[in-house]
Design an enzyme around this catalytic site. Structure first.
Site, PDB file in Angstrom:
ATOM      1  N   LYS A   1     -13.956  -1.125   7.977  1.00 42.98           N
ATOM      2  CA  LYS A   1     -14.781  -1.847   8.942  1.00 42.98           C
ATOM      3  C   LYS A   1     -16.257  -1.726   8.579  1.00 42.98           C
ATOM      4  CE  LYS A   1     -11.664  -1.583  12.885  1.00 42.98           C
ATOM      5  NZ  LYS A   1     -11.491  -1.157  14.297  1.00 42.98           N
TER       6      LYS A   1
ATOM      7  N   ARG B   1      -0.530   3.997  10.954  1.00 44.53           N
ATOM      8  CA  ARG B   1      -1.837   4.653  10.839  1.00 44.53           C
ATOM      9  C   ARG B   1      -1.946   5.792  11.857  1.00 44.53           C
ATOM     10  NH1 ARG B   1      -7.348   4.015   9.259  1.00 44.53           N
ATOM     11  NH2 ARG B   1      -8.831   4.021  10.996  1.00 44.53           N
TER      12      ARG B   1
ATOM     13  N   TYR C   1      -5.866  11.907  18.019  1.00 42.75           N
ATOM     14  CA  TYR C   1      -4.704  12.437  17.305  1.00 42.75           C
ATOM     15  C   TYR C   1      -4.464  13.923  17.586  1.00 42.75           C
ATOM     16  CZ  TYR C   1      -5.292   8.042  14.884  1.00 42.75           C
ATOM     17  OH  TYR C   1      -5.430   6.714  14.598  1.00 42.75           O
TER      18      TYR C   1
ATOM     19  N   HIS D   1       0.212  -0.914  12.921  1.00 45.29           N
ATOM     20  CA  HIS D   1      -0.897   0.000  13.208  1.00 45.29           C
ATOM     21  C   HIS D   1      -0.396   1.384  13.616  1.00 45.29           C
ATOM     22  CE1 HIS D   1      -5.199   0.456  13.576  1.00 45.29           C
ATOM     23  NE2 HIS D   1      -5.077   1.007  14.761  1.00 45.29           N
TER      24      HIS D   1
ATOM     25  N   ARG E   1      -5.489   0.644   7.302  1.00 38.58           N
ATOM     26  CA  ARG E   1      -5.268  -0.426   8.271  1.00 38.58           C
ATOM     27  C   ARG E   1      -4.569  -1.587   7.561  1.00 38.58           C
ATOM     28  NH1 ARG E   1     -10.753   1.224   8.997  1.00 38.58           N
ATOM     29  NH2 ARG E   1     -11.186   2.072  11.082  1.00 38.58           N
TER      30      ARG E   1
ATOM     31  N   HIS F   1     -13.212   6.374  10.331  1.00 37.27           N
ATOM     32  CA  HIS F   1     -13.712   6.266  11.701  1.00 37.27           C
ATOM     33  C   HIS F   1     -15.223   6.474  11.717  1.00 37.27           C
ATOM     34  CE1 HIS F   1      -9.532   7.551  13.380  1.00 37.27           C
ATOM     35  NE2 HIS F   1      -9.622   6.249  13.234  1.00 37.27           N
TER      36      HIS F   1
END
Length: 224
Positions: A88, A169, A201, A166, A62, A192
């Site tokens: 994250k 990514r 995806y 983004h 990211r 994730h």
């Protein structure tokens, strides 16, 4: 932004809580990605900029993860080169890197990285002032590269795509799926929390559908 208080939307890179059903993420083909990297505008920061874009497009980072990357995050193991990324929720993940990309990072660090200001000595990517590069600057570098790509003969159709940092990514995630990588591995590489996020995806292009159906032998069903 509407009040012209901020220059960019701080929520731009935040994943939506719910993905729209049937929504196909915008991504670049391998040919578009190769031209993006090879056609990046020349500057004193060419190597730094190329490293940043490649970390997003070839390793799935990211923007904020590129921004936060530290010298101490480089895993200096010749047999297993890679980086440790803090994503994250302050969760760290290990990402093995393709050797050419890893060596480019080391070249940047050794040759092209500016002298850091005292409080920024651990920051990997630095601005010309020797401070940690800002998220907005990473986005600007990416936008400039996209603008160059859109100007190339035969690539004007990209004007119709909303291309942001983004999307690199997204390009990484899509490419991993098409290479046959299992979803759990992609989930781990991209950081994730939920596998449902990774499943966006798995979209299939019309070209892939055509290849699957045109190569299907159905002649035996039509014999007299």
């Amino acid at each position: 932004m509407k009040s012209e208080i901020l220059a960019y939307n701080p929520a731009q890179e935040v994943d939506m809580a719910k993905q729209e059903k049937g929504r196909i993420p915008t991504y670049l083909s391998s040919e578009e990605l190769a031209l993006l990297f090879s056609g990046m505008p020349a500057s004193d920061y060419y190597i730094r900029n190329k490293c940043m874009l490649m970390l997003m497009g070839l390793a799935g980072l990211r923007v904020v993860e590129v921004h936060n990357l530290n010298i101490s995050d480089i895993i200096r193991n010749q047999e297993d080169p890679g980086i440790e990324v803090t994503g994250k929720g302050n969760k760290a993940r290990y990402i093995p890197l393709p050797v050419p990309l890893y060596e480019m990072l080391l070249d940047y660090e050794r040759i092209y990285r500016p002298i850091p200001k005292p409080n920024h000595s651990n920051a990997f990517f630095l601005s010309k002032r020797g401070v940690r590069i800002s998220r907005r600057r990473i986005q600007e570098v990416t936008e400039n590269a996209f603008d160059f790509l859109k100007q190339q003969p035969g690539y004007q159709y990209l004007e119709q795509k909303k291309l942001t940092a983004h999307k690199l990514r997204h390009t990484f995630g899509t490419g991993m799926v098409r290479d046959g990588t299992d979803l759990v591995t992609i989930q781990q590489l991209m950081g994730h929390t939920n596998l449902n996020t990774t499943q966006i995806y798995t979209h299939v292009s019309n070209e892939q559908k055509q290849k699957a159906m045109r190569n299907k032998d159905v002649s035996r069903f039509f014999s007299d």
